[in-house]
Write an enzyme that holds these catalytic residues in place. Structure first.
Site, short mmCIF file in Angstrom:
data_model
loop_
_atom_site.label_atom_id
_atom_site.label_comp_id
_atom_site.label_asym_id
_atom_site.label_seq_id
_atom_site.Cartn_x
_atom_site.Cartn_y
_atom_site.Cartn_z
N SER A 163 48.21 -38.69 45.39
CA SER A 163 49.15 -39.00 46.46
C SER A 163 49.89 -40.30 46.17
O SER A 163 49.41 -41.17 45.44
CB SER A 163 48.42 -39.14 47.80
OG SER A 163 47.78 -37.95 48.16
N1 SAH Z 1 43.23 -37.56 47.78
C1 SAH Z 1 43.80 -37.04 46.56
C2 SAH Z 1 44.99 -36.14 46.86
C3 SAH Z 1 44.96 -34.95 46.00
S1 SAH Z 1 46.11 -33.68 46.41
C4 SAH Z 1 44.18 -38.17 45.64
O1 SAH Z 1 44.28 -39.30 46.10
O2 SAH Z 1 44.34 -37.94 44.44
C5 SAH Z 1 45.18 -32.67 47.53
C6 SAH Z 1 43.87 -32.12 47.03
O3 SAH Z 1 43.37 -31.26 48.06
C7 SAH Z 1 43.94 -31.26 45.78
O4 SAH Z 1 43.05 -31.75 44.83
C8 SAH Z 1 43.55 -29.86 46.26
O5 SAH Z 1 42.84 -29.11 45.29
C9 SAH Z 1 42.68 -30.19 47.46
N2 SAH Z 1 42.56 -29.10 48.44
C10 SAH Z 1 43.50 -28.21 48.84
N3 SAH Z 1 43.00 -27.38 49.76
C11 SAH Z 1 41.69 -27.74 49.96
C12 SAH Z 1 40.63 -27.24 50.78
N4 SAH Z 1 40.79 -26.18 51.59
N5 SAH Z 1 39.42 -27.86 50.71
C13 SAH Z 1 39.23 -28.93 49.88
N6 SAH Z 1 40.20 -29.43 49.08
C14 SAH Z 1 41.42 -28.85 49.11
#
Ligand code: SAH
Length: 213
Positions: A64
Site C-alpha cells: 500500500s
Molecule cells: N497490508 C499490505 C497490503 C497488501 S494488498 C501491505 O502493506 O503490503 C492487500 C492484501 O490483501 C493482498 O496481499 C491480498 O492477497 C490480501 N487479501 C485479499 N483478500 C483477502 C482475504 N479475503 N483474506 C485475507 N487476505 C486477503
C-alpha cells in the site's frame, strides 16, 4: 538486506510528505521514519521505495501507499498492547507499522506465496507478530476475538459481519468499502449491538477476495 543512512534520509522526507498530506500522529510518522520500506519490495523497485506510491509485490498484489498505511493506522488510534487484527498481510509493511505502534498483531493473508514469504521475512527484521494466519479474512479470527482494532488492507465489496462482531466495545474497524474505488470507513462499536460509522474519502485498493473453498 541493507539499510543505509541514505535510506534513512529518504524516509525522513517521506514522513514529511505524509505529514503534509494531513497525518498528525507522531507515532505513525515515527513508524514511517523507522521501517525500511525498500526491504519490503523487490530490489528492482528500490529506487522508488520512498515515494508515496503503491508498488507491486508479486502475486498480483501491492504494497500500500505509505500515506494510506499512515491514514489507516492513525484512524485506528493504536494504544500500546492493543490487540489488532489485520486483513491482508501482503508485504508485511502495515504489519510492521502496527508493531511499531506497540500493538499485538494478528494478520491474515489468503495468498499462500505471500503468506510464506512474509512469514519468513518479518522476523529477519525483528518484527514479531503474535500470529500470521494463512486464511480468509472475511471470517476474521474468532479464536482470538475480541479485538481493540481491525484493519482491512484490501478493498471490501461489503462490510463482513464477522469483523464487526469481533470488536470489543469501543473497538474500531477501519475498512475501505467499494468495488472500483473504496470509501475509507471507520466503525466504532459503542455497545453490544450498536456501531457508529464515519467516512473518509476515496482510496484505491486491490480487491478483498472471497475464497472459493
Ligand atoms: N497490508 C499490505 C497490503 C497488501 S494488498 C501491505 O502493506 O503490503 C492487500 C492484501 O490483501 C493482498 O496481499 C491480498 O492477497 C490480501 N487479501 C485479499 N483478500 C483477502 C482475504 N479475503 N483474506 C485475507 N487476505 C486477503
Amino acid at each position: 538486506m541493507k539499510d543505509t543512512l541514505k535510506h534513512k534520509g529518504m524516509r525522513n522526507q517521506l514522513a514529511q510528505i505524509v505529514a503534509s498530506k494531513g497525518i498528525t500522529d507522531e507515532n505513525v510518522l515515527n513508524g514511517i521514519r523507522k521501517i525500511p520500506r525498500h526491504l519490503f519490495m523487490d530490489s528492482s523497485f528500490e529506487a522508488h521505495a520512498y515515494q508515496d506510491k503503491a508498488f507491486p509485490i508479486g502475486a498480483d498484489q501491492t504494497i500500500s501507499q505509505p500515506f494510506t498505511v499512515a491514514f489507516q493506522s492513525q484512524l485506528l488510534e493504536v494504544s500500546k498492547d492493543a490487540k489488532i487484527l489485520e486483513i491482508g498481510t501482503g508485504s508485511g509493511y502495515q504489519t510492521a507499522m502496527l508493531l511499531e505502534l506497540g500493538a499485538k498483531v494478528y494478520s491474515i493473508e489468503r495468498q499462500k506465496e505471500l503468506f510464506k514469504r512474509t512469514s519468513l521475512f518479518l522476523p529477519k527484521l525483528g518484527y514479531r507478530p503474535k500470529k500470521l494466519i494463512f486464511g480468509d479474512g472475511y471470517k476474521g479470527l474468532p479464536a482470538e476475538a475480541p479485538f481493540d482494532g481491525i484493519v482491512v488492507t484490501a478493498g471490501a465489496p461489503y462490510v463482513p459481519k464477522p469483523l464487526l462482531s469481533q470488536l470489543k466495545i469501543g473497538g474500531k474497524l477501519v475498512i475501505p468499502v467499494g468495488d472500483k474505488a473504496q470509501i475509507m470507513t471507520l466503525f466504532v462499536r459503542t455497545s453490544e449491538k450498536e456501531f457508529t460509522k464515519k467516512e473518509f474519502g476515496e482510496f484505491r485498493f486491490v480487491p478483498m477476495l472471497e475464497n472459493k473453498n
